[in-house]
Design a protein around this motif. Sequence first.
Motif, PDB file in Angstrom:
ATOM      1  N   MET A   1      -3.724  17.864   2.670  1.00 26.66           N
ATOM      2  CA  MET A   1      -4.133  16.499   2.957  1.00 26.66           C
ATOM      3  C   MET A   1      -2.980  15.788   3.651  1.00 26.66           C
ATOM      4  N   THR A   2      -3.275  14.658   4.261  1.00 26.94           N
ATOM      5  CA  THR A   2      -2.288  13.976   5.101  1.00 26.94           C
ATOM      6  C   THR A   2      -2.153  12.516   4.697  1.00 26.94           C
ATOM      7  N   ILE A   3      -0.918  12.085   4.526  1.00 26.05           N
ATOM      8  CA  ILE A   3      -0.585  10.677   4.333  1.00 26.05           C
ATOM      9  C   ILE A   3      -0.243  10.117   5.708  1.00 26.05           C
ATOM     10  N   LYS A   4      -0.940   9.048   6.110  1.00 25.12           N
ATOM     11  CA  LYS A   4      -0.772   8.518   7.462  1.00 25.12           C
ATOM     12  C   LYS A   4      -0.320   7.062   7.417  1.00 25.12           C
ATOM     13  N   ALA A   5       0.536   6.707   8.375  1.00 25.05           N
ATOM     14  CA  ALA A   5       0.968   5.319   8.526  1.00 25.05           C
ATOM     15  C   ALA A   5       1.207   5.061  10.006  1.00 25.05           C
ATOM     16  N   GLU A   6       0.969   3.830  10.419  1.00 31.52           N
ATOM     17  CA  GLU A   6       1.126   3.465  11.833  1.00 31.52           C
ATOM     18  C   GLU A   6       1.894   2.159  11.954  1.00 31.52           C
ATOM     19  N   TYR A   7       2.601   2.063  13.056  1.00 29.61           N
ATOM     20  CA  TYR A   7       3.227   0.791  13.417  1.00 29.61           C
ATOM     21  C   TYR A   7       2.848   0.496  14.858  1.00 29.61           C
ATOM     22  N   ASN A   8       2.036  -0.529  15.025  1.00 30.35           N
ATOM     23  CA  ASN A   8       1.620  -0.981  16.351  1.00 30.35           C
ATOM     24  C   ASN A   8       2.174  -2.377  16.566  1.00 30.35           C
ATOM     25  N   ALA A   9       3.248  -2.445  17.310  1.00 28.28           N
ATOM     26  CA  ALA A   9       3.901  -3.740  17.520  1.00 28.28           C
ATOM     27  C   ALA A   9       3.063  -4.594  18.453  1.00 28.28           C
ATOM     28  N   ARG A  10       2.826  -5.801  18.029  1.00 25.18           N
ATOM     29  CA  ARG A  10       2.104  -6.773  18.840  1.00 25.18           C
ATOM     30  C   ARG A  10       2.837  -8.093  18.760  1.00 25.18           C
ATOM     31  N   ALA A  11       2.891  -8.779  19.863  1.00 18.53           N
ATOM     32  CA  ALA A  11       3.569 -10.075  19.851  1.00 18.53           C
ATOM     33  C   ALA A  11       2.907 -11.034  18.876  1.00 18.53           C
ATOM     34  N   SER A  12       1.593 -10.943  18.779  1.00 23.12           N
ATOM     35  CA  SER A  12       0.880 -11.870  17.903  1.00 23.12           C
ATOM     36  C   SER A  12       1.136 -11.584  16.433  1.00 23.12           C
ATOM     37  N   THR A  13       1.644 -10.388  16.100  1.00 24.76           N
ATOM     38  CA  THR A  13       1.958 -10.036  14.722  1.00 24.76           C
ATOM     39  C   THR A  13       3.396  -9.565  14.616  1.00 24.76           C
ATOM     40  N   SER A  14       4.266 -10.194  15.358  1.00 19.31           N
ATOM     41  CA  SER A  14       5.650  -9.730  15.439  1.00 19.31           C
ATOM     42  C   SER A  14       6.378  -9.818  14.108  1.00 19.31           C
ATOM     43  N   TRP A  15       5.866 -10.645  13.162  1.00 18.89           N
ATOM     44  CA  TRP A  15       6.539 -10.755  11.878  1.00 18.89           C
ATOM     45  C   TRP A  15       6.240  -9.555  10.985  1.00 18.89           C
ATOM     46  N   GLN A  16       5.266  -8.747  11.332  1.00 19.44           N
ATOM     47  CA  GLN A  16       4.919  -7.580  10.531  1.00 19.44           C
ATOM     48  C   GLN A  16       5.753  -6.391  10.998  1.00 19.44           C
ATOM     49  N   VAL A  17       6.950  -6.308  10.476  1.00 18.18           N
ATOM     50  CA  VAL A  17       7.861  -5.258  10.918  1.00 18.18           C
ATOM     51  C   VAL A  17       7.872  -4.126   9.901  1.00 18.18           C
ATOM     52  N   GLN A  18       6.705  -3.573   9.611  1.00 20.47           N
ATOM     53  CA  GLN A  18       6.605  -2.451   8.705  1.00 20.47           C
ATOM     54  C   GLN A  18       5.379  -1.622   9.059  1.00 20.47           C
ATOM     55  N   PHE A  19       5.406  -0.383   8.617  1.00 18.62           N
ATOM     56  CA  PHE A  19       4.268   0.498   8.834  1.00 18.62           C
ATOM     57  C   PHE A  19       3.077   0.043   7.999  1.00 18.62           C
ATOM     58  N   GLN A  20       1.887   0.296   8.526  1.00 16.21           N
ATOM     59  CA  GLN A  20       0.651   0.052   7.798  1.00 16.21           C
ATOM     60  C   GLN A  20       0.071   1.400   7.378  1.00 16.21           C
ATOM     61  N   ASP A  21      -0.149   1.566   6.075  1.00 17.34           N
ATOM     62  CA  ASP A  21      -0.693   2.821   5.556  1.00 17.34           C
ATOM     63  C   ASP A  21      -2.156   2.945   5.974  1.00 17.34           C
ATOM     64  N   THR A  22      -2.495   4.014   6.697  1.00 22.02           N
ATOM     65  CA  THR A  22      -3.871   4.224   7.169  1.00 22.02           C
ATOM     66  C   THR A  22      -4.526   5.429   6.496  1.00 22.02           C
ATOM     67  N   THR A  23      -3.957   5.915   5.411  1.00 18.90           N
ATOM     68  CA  THR A  23      -4.533   7.048   4.681  1.00 18.90           C
ATOM     69  C   THR A  23      -5.882   6.653   4.091  1.00 18.90           C
ATOM     70  N   PRO A  24      -6.910   7.501   4.232  1.00 21.53           N
ATOM     71  CA  PRO A  24      -8.216   7.160   3.635  1.00 21.53           C
ATOM     72  C   PRO A  24      -8.106   6.938   2.130  1.00 21.53           C
ATOM     73  N   GLN A  25      -8.773   5.905   1.655  1.00 22.70           N
ATOM     74  CA  GLN A  25      -8.762   5.589   0.235  1.00 22.70           C
ATOM     75  C   GLN A  25      -9.604   6.592  -0.547  1.00 22.70           C
ATOM     76  N   SER A  26      -9.236   6.781  -1.796  1.00 24.16           N
ATOM     77  CA  SER A  26     -10.002   7.628  -2.697  1.00 24.16           C
ATOM     78  C   SER A  26     -11.353   6.994  -3.003  1.00 24.16           C
ATOM     79  N   PRO A  27     -12.403   7.805  -3.237  1.00 25.85           N
ATOM     80  CA  PRO A  27     -13.698   7.250  -3.647  1.00 25.85           C
ATOM     81  C   PRO A  27     -13.616   6.425  -4.923  1.00 25.85           C
ATOM     82  N   ILE A  28     -12.543   6.609  -5.712  1.00 23.77           N
ATOM     83  CA  ILE A  28     -12.414   5.826  -6.936  1.00 23.77           C
ATOM     84  C   ILE A  28     -12.385   4.337  -6.622  1.00 23.77           C
ATOM     85  N   CYS A  29     -12.009   4.015  -5.387  1.00 23.82           N
ATOM     86  CA  CYS A  29     -11.897   2.601  -5.017  1.00 23.82           C
ATOM     87  C   CYS A  29     -13.253   1.917  -4.920  1.00 23.82           C
ATOM     88  N   THR A  30     -14.327   2.696  -4.881  1.00 22.06           N
ATOM     89  CA  THR A  30     -15.652   2.081  -4.870  1.00 22.06           C
ATOM     90  C   THR A  30     -16.049   1.602  -6.262  1.00 22.06           C
TER      91      THR A  30
END
Length: 377
Positions: A1-30
């Motif tokens: 399985m894969t743990i995924k994170a992305e950082y997409n820098a945008r001027a409109s969100t320049s204060w968000q200087v960290q990766f965003q976890d994009t790993t699919p959530q477990s079905p337990i979250c339902t």
Amino acid sequence: MTIKAEYNARASTSWQVQFQDTTPQSPICTTASSMCQRRKFTDFPLGTVNYRDMRPDAPREEWLYFRFPSAFREVPVVDSLSGRRAVVKFRVTSYVGRYRTAAPHDYLQFWEYLPFGSAALGPCNLLVGSMNPSDVMWIWDVPVESPQTSCAIKPKTTIPAGTFQIPDGHGVGYELVTPDPRSMRNGTYVGKLDYTIGPGGDFDFGLSALPSRSRIEVAFELKVRADLYVLMADGNRRAVLEPPMGWTAWAAGGAAPQQLRRDLGFEIFVGAPFTVTLSCASAVGDRCTLANGGNSRVPYSVLMTIPGVYNFPAAEPVERMELLVNQPVLMRMFSGYMSNIRSKLHVEARKDSVDEMLKHPGSKYNDVFTLTFNAAL
């Protein structure tokens, strides 16, 4: 399985200087959505776990036993194209399990404590639990202060082999610590972490357990996409040139100004080398010109200052660097992604140009110039 994170820098969100976890959530979250608002859960394919006979007088490790890799592990990640490296840290914080019986029965006949985890022996804390005659689901929290923490539930009586199993479909809550994306160049950084399953392993289900798998490989994928953005306020898009100290001295009979100029502020967000190209409505050779609508044209200069950036291949800081018409300049950063770089354009008409303009009193000189920024990804 894969743990995924992305950082997409945008001027409109320049204060968000960290990766965003994009790993699919477990079905337990339902079914336990409130848990997933406070922590991240995903599926771990640890395989089905069956059990031998389980006796109350056996050692603790032969009860219904669990041990989890709750300590941080460092995982190197590498961009295969550039060879650049970074490090992430990962640990298991929670465990999502499901106990399933071959036939409905009364759990009070089998176990000292119910529901699962409410009084489990060890530091595991029950977050959520549910049960019916043939199925129990629970989420245990595992503190980081207890590396390789174990928890166990004591059987009340001997439980024959095959009475129950933990089916595949395990989930874990986890903590992912990512590097500062501003220190990383654009790319896809990958790495992996191997966990063992079984007695003495990272995921240990006890000596009575018969796990169907012996290991799991966890891949990590970090994507950095720091685009190029330039922000300039509307009020800074018009350069009205004037003497450095204003017009007062000349209006009072002083000497004619030696130059006219205006500085224009802008901000740049950049995570990759980039080029800047100057073009203008009126030019002679490699210089832009101001025209009065008649027969007078004078050159002017556009210079640029961007802190933390140097030109290439000269490797000189971009400090009052003059731009020439239609001659792209390649620029690089001294570090990785740079945010909110307060920069300046310096627009100047020098002495020869001022002397020519003074010959045409009442004239209005103007031009339009354009700067084109291109990310060199």
